[in-house]
Design an enzyme around this catalytic site. Structure first.
Site, PDB file in Angstrom:
ATOM      1  N   PRO A 109       0.835  -1.198   0.000  1.00 17.88           N
ATOM      2  CA  PRO A 109       0.000   0.000   0.000  1.00 17.88           C
ATOM      3  C   PRO A 109       0.873   1.253   0.000  1.00 17.88           C
ATOM      4  O   PRO A 109       1.905   1.283   0.676  1.00 17.88           O
ATOM      5  CB  PRO A 109      -0.788  -0.096   1.310  1.00 17.88           C
ATOM      6  CG  PRO A 109      -0.613  -1.477   1.811  1.00 17.88           C
ATOM      7  CD  PRO A 109       0.632  -2.033   1.199  1.00 17.88           C
TER       8      PRO A 109
ATOM      9  N   ASP B 178      14.230   5.431   5.369  1.00 16.76           N
ATOM     10  CA  ASP B 178      13.427   4.788   4.319  1.00 16.76           C
ATOM     11  C   ASP B 178      14.258   4.480   3.077  1.00 16.76           C
ATOM     12  O   ASP B 178      14.219   3.374   2.547  1.00 16.76           O
ATOM     13  CB  ASP B 178      12.240   5.685   3.929  1.00 16.76           C
ATOM     14  CG  ASP B 178      11.199   5.777   5.021  1.00 16.76           C
ATOM     15  OD1 ASP B 178      11.552   5.627   6.202  1.00 16.76           O
ATOM     16  OD2 ASP B 178      10.026   6.020   4.696  1.00 16.76           O
TER      17      ASP B 178
HETATM   18  C1  MEV Z   1       9.252   7.740   8.314  1.00 18.85           C
HETATM   19  O1  MEV Z   1       9.187   6.429   7.786  1.00 18.85           O
HETATM   20  C2  MEV Z   1       9.606   7.718   9.753  1.00 18.85           C
HETATM   21  C3  MEV Z   1       9.834   9.052  10.431  1.00 18.85           C
HETATM   22  O2  MEV Z   1      10.690   8.752  11.546  1.00 18.85           O
HETATM   23  C4  MEV Z   1      10.457  10.104   9.569  1.00 18.85           C
HETATM   24  C5  MEV Z   1      11.888   9.820   9.182  1.00 18.85           C
HETATM   25  O3  MEV Z   1      12.528   8.936   9.738  1.00 18.85           O
HETATM   26  O4  MEV Z   1      12.362  10.543   8.296  1.00 18.85           O
HETATM   27  C6  MEV Z   1       8.531   9.591  10.998  1.00 18.85           C
END
Ligand code: MEV
Length: 323
Positions: free
Chosen positions: A105, A160
């Protein structure tokens, strides 16, 4: 009858799940996370330099138009940012289109935008490497993917796109990368249930909200990050020993801290309550929050958790991390 043009090449990249530590990771706390085998795929077809995402009904201007400054959507801005960040000497992909599709998703906190960015950079590299005279290096791919992530998410920690590019499982620390962790010998992977709130995650907005809280009361928010850091450490050591009960407790406590940081939402809380009632050892939001997905640890009770979510109208699936 029209047929889809034959692909010249296909590239891919992984999605991710954060078990503990999102948001605090932006401020330097390690996060426990793993790549997913699902992610994004980009097909290269003959064309004129456009990126299309059929699932979003979006097609960008050509690379040449983007260079001239025409970016009409955040997807186009992200593609333009990638083109700008790539090394000089890599030919502009004027004779190819890039078609992206997802096997998880999107907009759900599972790293789809980073997977798209990495797969797209790889695809541009595949058709441009000959002109550049060498393949894109790992750090060039990372820099271009980060440029796209900055368009989507502001100032991301880098978690990410690091997992999208390299896969793996372990502790990610901003500026340092991923330190791999191995699971206890009895296990080749850990099974997790992912439940979808049905609402888009709001990473940019929630990261901004945490920054606002930080400005208002730095000491209190720092103390919360310290507690999250201790939970991440406890969870990392538990997962290495195979102590899933302790891992689950740490996830539940992390969810309570995240709720205090104002990154949860009623649907996330409902999904967490349902999962715990159905036998999950731990459940929390994963990723940016404000919507998106939750992750539940429910060894042997996965079917019960997914059935409880389904009865309440929430979609779900199961993933494996750590292998
Ligand atoms: C994003 O997957 C997770 C957060 O910690 C933002 C980041 O790490 O950039 C919210």
């Amino acid at each position: 009858m029209s047929t889809a043009p034959a692909s010249i090449a296909t590239t891919s990249a992984c999605g991710k799940v954060i078990l503990l530590g999102e948001h605090a990771v932006v401020y330097g706390v390690p996060a426990l996370c793993g790549a997913l085998s699902r992610g994004a795929e980009v097909r290269v077809v003959p064309g004129e330099g456009r990126l299309s995402v059929p699932a979003w009904n979006l097609i960008t201007p050509t690379a040449k138009e983007l260079e001239e400054g025409v970016a009409d959507s955040s997807l186009a801005q992200a593609y333009a940012a990638i083109l700008r960040a790539l090394p000089m000497g890599l030919p502009r992909p004027d004779a190819f289109d890039f078609v992206a599709q997802f096997s998880l998703p999107t907009g759900a906190g599972l790293g789809s935008s980073a997977a798209l960015a990495v797969a797209l950079v790889r695809a541009i590299g595949v058709v441009g490497n000959a002109g550049l005279g060498r393949p894109l290096s790992g750090s060039e791919i990372a820099a271009a993917a980060l440029a796209a992530e900055q368009v989507f998410h502001g100032q991301p920690s880098g978690l990410d796109h690091t997992l999208a590019q390299h896969g793996g499982f372990g502790l990610f620390c901003r500026g340092k990368g991923l330190a791999p962790l191995s699971l206890d010998r009895a296990r080749s992977s850990v099974s997790l249930c992912i439940g979808h709130t049905g609402r888009a995650r709001d990473t940019k907005g929630r990261v901004a909200r945490v920054a606002e809280l930080y400005r208002q009361d730095e000491v209190a928010v720092r103390q919360r990050f310290d507690r999250i850091a201790a939970l991440v450490e406890r969870a990392a050591s538990a997962i290495q020993r195979g102590d899933l009960a302790t891992l689950g407790d740490a996830m539940n406590e992390n969810q309570a801290e995240l709720a205090c940081l104002d990154v949860s939402c009623p649907e996330i809380e409902t999904l967490c309550d349902l999962a715990r009632q159905a036998g999950a050892l731990g459940c929390k939001l994963t990723g940016g929050g404000g919507g998106g997905c939750v992750v539940a640890l429910a060894p042997g009770r996965e079917a019960d958790v997914k059935a409880a979510w389904q009865r309440a109208g929430f979609a779900s699936f199961q993933v494996e991390v750590g292998s």
